[in-house]
Write a protein that holds these residues in place. Structure first.
Motif, mmCIF file in Angstrom:
data_model
loop_
_atom_site.group_PDB
_atom_site.id
_atom_site.type_symbol
_atom_site.label_atom_id
_atom_site.label_comp_id
_atom_site.label_asym_id
_atom_site.label_seq_id
_atom_site.Cartn_x
_atom_site.Cartn_y
_atom_site.Cartn_z
ATOM 1 N N THR A 114 -17.711 29.763 13.565
ATOM 2 C CA THR A 114 -16.562 29.490 12.440
ATOM 3 C C THR A 114 -15.519 29.344 13.914
ATOM 4 O OG1 THR A 114 -17.667 32.500 12.070
ATOM 5 C CG2 THR A 114 -15.267 32.472 12.842
ATOM 6 N N PHE A 115 -14.565 28.673 13.827
ATOM 7 C CA PHE A 115 -13.349 28.253 14.207
ATOM 8 C C PHE A 115 -12.480 28.987 14.801
ATOM 9 C CE2 PHE A 115 -15.787 24.831 13.121
ATOM 10 C CZ PHE A 115 -15.999 24.001 13.928
ATOM 11 N N LYS A 116 -12.015 29.956 16.026
ATOM 12 C CA LYS A 116 -10.518 30.386 16.041
ATOM 13 C C LYS A 116 -9.823 29.732 16.812
ATOM 14 C CE LYS A 116 -13.905 34.380 16.506
ATOM 15 N NZ LYS A 116 -14.040 36.022 16.580
ATOM 16 N N VAL A 117 -8.505 29.451 16.213
ATOM 17 C CA VAL A 117 -7.267 28.742 16.988
ATOM 18 C C VAL A 117 -6.355 30.067 17.629
ATOM 19 C CG1 VAL A 117 -6.070 26.714 16.245
ATOM 20 C CG2 VAL A 117 -7.874 26.739 15.433
ATOM 21 N N ALA A 118 -5.821 29.333 18.577
ATOM 22 C CA ALA A 118 -4.581 30.328 18.812
ATOM 23 C C ALA A 118 -4.089 29.442 18.547
ATOM 24 C CB ALA A 118 -5.343 30.987 19.974
ATOM 25 N N GLY A 119 -2.634 30.129 18.228
ATOM 26 C CA GLY A 119 -1.057 28.545 18.316
ATOM 27 C C GLY A 119 -0.019 29.631 18.010
ATOM 28 N N ILE A 120 0.880 28.690 18.116
ATOM 29 C CA ILE A 120 2.447 29.767 18.662
ATOM 30 C C ILE A 120 2.538 30.096 16.597
ATOM 31 C CG2 ILE A 120 4.754 28.794 18.391
ATOM 32 C CD1 ILE A 120 3.972 27.116 20.443
ATOM 33 N N ASN A 121 3.025 31.439 16.022
ATOM 34 C CA ASN A 121 3.226 31.656 14.988
ATOM 35 C C ASN A 121 4.581 31.060 14.119
ATOM 36 O OD1 ASN A 121 3.213 33.352 13.046
ATOM 37 N ND2 ASN A 121 4.643 35.073 13.401
ATOM 38 N N ARG A 122 4.052 30.253 13.557
ATOM 39 C CA ARG A 122 5.000 29.110 12.976
ATOM 40 C C ARG A 122 4.437 29.331 11.226
ATOM 41 N NH1 ARG A 122 2.951 24.087 11.224
ATOM 42 N NH2 ARG A 122 1.031 23.333 11.923
ATOM 43 N N GLU A 123 5.126 29.070 10.871
ATOM 44 C CA GLU A 123 5.137 28.755 8.703
ATOM 45 C C GLU A 123 4.570 27.363 8.689
ATOM 46 O OE1 GLU A 123 8.173 27.982 4.807
ATOM 47 O OE2 GLU A 123 8.279 28.878 7.191
ATOM 48 N N ASN A 124 3.023 28.049 7.714
ATOM 49 C CA ASN A 124 1.658 26.859 7.344
ATOM 50 C C ASN A 124 0.762 26.348 8.918
ATOM 51 O OD1 ASN A 124 3.337 26.626 5.149
ATOM 52 N ND2 ASN A 124 4.790 24.923 5.505
ATOM 53 N N LEU A 125 1.108 27.089 9.041
ATOM 54 C CA LEU A 125 -0.084 27.002 10.664
ATOM 55 C C LEU A 125 -1.727 27.309 10.008
ATOM 56 C CD1 LEU A 125 -0.840 25.916 13.501
ATOM 57 C CD2 LEU A 125 -1.402 28.725 13.733
ATOM 58 N N ALA A 126 -1.790 28.070 9.417
ATOM 59 C CA ALA A 126 -2.930 27.945 8.209
ATOM 60 C C ALA A 126 -3.330 27.113 7.577
ATOM 61 C CB ALA A 126 -3.365 29.785 8.038
ATOM 62 N N GLN A 127 -2.223 26.939 7.128
ATOM 63 C CA GLN A 127 -2.522 25.938 5.550
ATOM 64 C C GLN A 127 -2.237 24.561 6.790
ATOM 65 O OE1 GLN A 127 -0.428 28.773 6.141
ATOM 66 N NE2 GLN A 127 -0.231 29.018 3.936
ATOM 67 N N ASP A 128 -2.141 24.123 7.640
ATOM 68 C CA ASP A 128 -2.445 22.714 8.580
ATOM 69 C C ASP A 128 -3.768 22.994 8.895
ATOM 70 O OD1 ASP A 128 0.424 22.187 8.020
ATOM 71 O OD2 ASP A 128 0.923 22.436 9.618
ATOM 72 N N LEU A 129 -4.408 23.566 9.127
ATOM 73 C CA LEU A 129 -5.520 23.940 9.558
ATOM 74 C C LEU A 129 -6.917 23.582 8.600
ATOM 75 C CD1 LEU A 129 -4.618 26.787 12.363
ATOM 76 C CD2 LEU A 129 -4.962 24.610 13.012
ATOM 77 N N ILE A 130 -6.429 24.410 7.551
ATOM 78 C CA ILE A 130 -7.728 24.026 6.666
ATOM 79 C C ILE A 130 -7.760 23.030 6.150
ATOM 80 C CG2 ILE A 130 -7.457 24.876 4.197
ATOM 81 C CD1 ILE A 130 -8.274 26.433 5.583
ATOM 82 N N ALA A 131 -6.347 22.183 6.413
ATOM 83 C CA ALA A 131 -6.151 20.724 5.702
ATOM 84 C C ALA A 131 -6.999 19.862 6.719
ATOM 85 C CB ALA A 131 -4.714 20.275 5.646
ATOM 86 N N VAL A 132 -7.006 19.568 7.878
ATOM 87 C CA VAL A 132 -7.893 19.132 9.498
ATOM 88 C C VAL A 132 -9.257 19.376 8.589
ATOM 89 C CG1 VAL A 132 -8.454 18.799 11.630
ATOM 90 C CG2 VAL A 132 -5.990 19.324 10.481
ATOM 91 N N VAL A 133 -9.912 21.160 8.285
ATOM 92 C CA VAL A 133 -10.982 20.810 8.289
ATOM 93 C C VAL A 133 -11.391 20.481 6.628
ATOM 94 C CG1 VAL A 133 -12.388 22.934 7.456
ATOM 95 C CG2 VAL A 133 -11.188 23.356 9.633
ATOM 96 N N GLN A 134 -10.564 19.825 5.324
ATOM 97 C CA GLN A 134 -11.297 19.882 4.767
ATOM 98 C C GLN A 134 -11.188 18.445 5.112
ATOM 99 O OE1 GLN A 134 -7.978 21.648 1.926
ATOM 100 N NE2 GLN A 134 -9.938 22.782 0.991
ATOM 101 N N LYS A 135 -10.486 17.831 5.290
ATOM 102 C CA LYS A 135 -10.594 16.405 5.891
ATOM 103 C C LYS A 135 -12.132 16.117 6.216
ATOM 104 C CE LYS A 135 -8.412 12.363 8.297
ATOM 105 N NZ LYS A 135 -7.725 12.504 8.827
ATOM 106 N N TYR A 136 -12.969 16.910 7.079
ATOM 107 C CA TYR A 136 -13.915 16.563 7.295
ATOM 108 C C TYR A 136 -15.115 17.237 6.761
ATOM 109 C CZ TYR A 136 -11.031 14.519 10.986
ATOM 110 O OH TYR A 136 -10.172 13.533 11.410
ATOM 111 N N LEU A 137 -14.851 18.557 5.936
ATOM 112 C CA LEU A 137 -15.734 19.572 5.473
ATOM 113 C C LEU A 137 -14.780 19.762 4.196
ATOM 114 C CD1 LEU A 137 -17.192 21.530 8.637
ATOM 115 C CD2 LEU A 137 -18.628 19.900 7.348
ATOM 116 N N PRO A 138 -15.465 18.987 2.759
ATOM 117 C CA PRO A 138 -14.080 19.260 1.912
ATOM 118 C C PRO A 138 -15.320 21.318 0.911
ATOM 119 C CG PRO A 138 -15.094 16.659 1.458
ATOM 120 C CD PRO A 138 -15.929 17.705 2.974
ATOM 121 N N GLY A 139 -14.067 21.951 0.847
ATOM 122 C CA GLY A 139 -14.684 23.043 0.372
ATOM 123 C C GLY A 139 -13.360 23.837 0.438
#
Length: 92
Positions: A21-46
Motif C-alpha cells: 500500500t502506497f500512502k501519499v499525503a498531499g495538498i487537497n486539490r482536484e484530481n490528486l487521486a487520479q494523477d497518482l493512479i495515472a502514475v501507478v498505472q504507468k508502471y503497474l497497469p491495472g
C-alpha cells in the motif's frame, strides 16, 4: 534518509510478487487521486480504487493505493515517481 545498504537489505528481505500500500499525503486539490493512479498505472497497469481521507480543515488529502509489486525496482520507481506529482508532500 535511507542509504544504499538499507535498500540492499530491503531487497533481500522482500519476496515478490508482494502486496503493498502506497500512502501519499498531499495538498487537497482536484484530481490528486487520479494523477497518482495515472502514475501507478504507468508502471503497474491495472484497475485501482484509491482510498482518500481529507484533513479536518480540508487542507490536505491522504490517498492510499493498494498494488501488487512484481519486483523491488517497481517499488523504488513508484516511491520516486509518486513524490513528483504536483502537490505531493510525502510518500509512505
Amino acid at each position: 534518509m535511507a542509504t544504499e545498504q538499507d535498500y540492499e537489505k530491503l531487497k533481500e528481505l522482500m519476496e515478490f510478487p508482494a502486496p503493498m500500500t502506497f500512502k501519499v499525503a498531499g495538498i487537497n486539490r482536484e484530481n490528486l487521486a487520479q494523477d497518482l493512479i495515472a502514475v501507478v498505472q504507468k508502471y503497474l497497469p491495472g484497475d485501482y480504487i484509491p482510498k482518500e481521507k481529507r484533513s479536518s480543515k480540508g487542507t490536505y488529502n491522504s490517498v492510499s493505493i493498494d498494488v501488487i509489486a512484481q519486483n523491488f525496482e517497481q517499488v523504488e520507481t513508484l516511491y520516486k515517481e509518486l513524490a513528483k506529482v504536483e502537490g505531493v508532500k510525502m510518500v509512505i
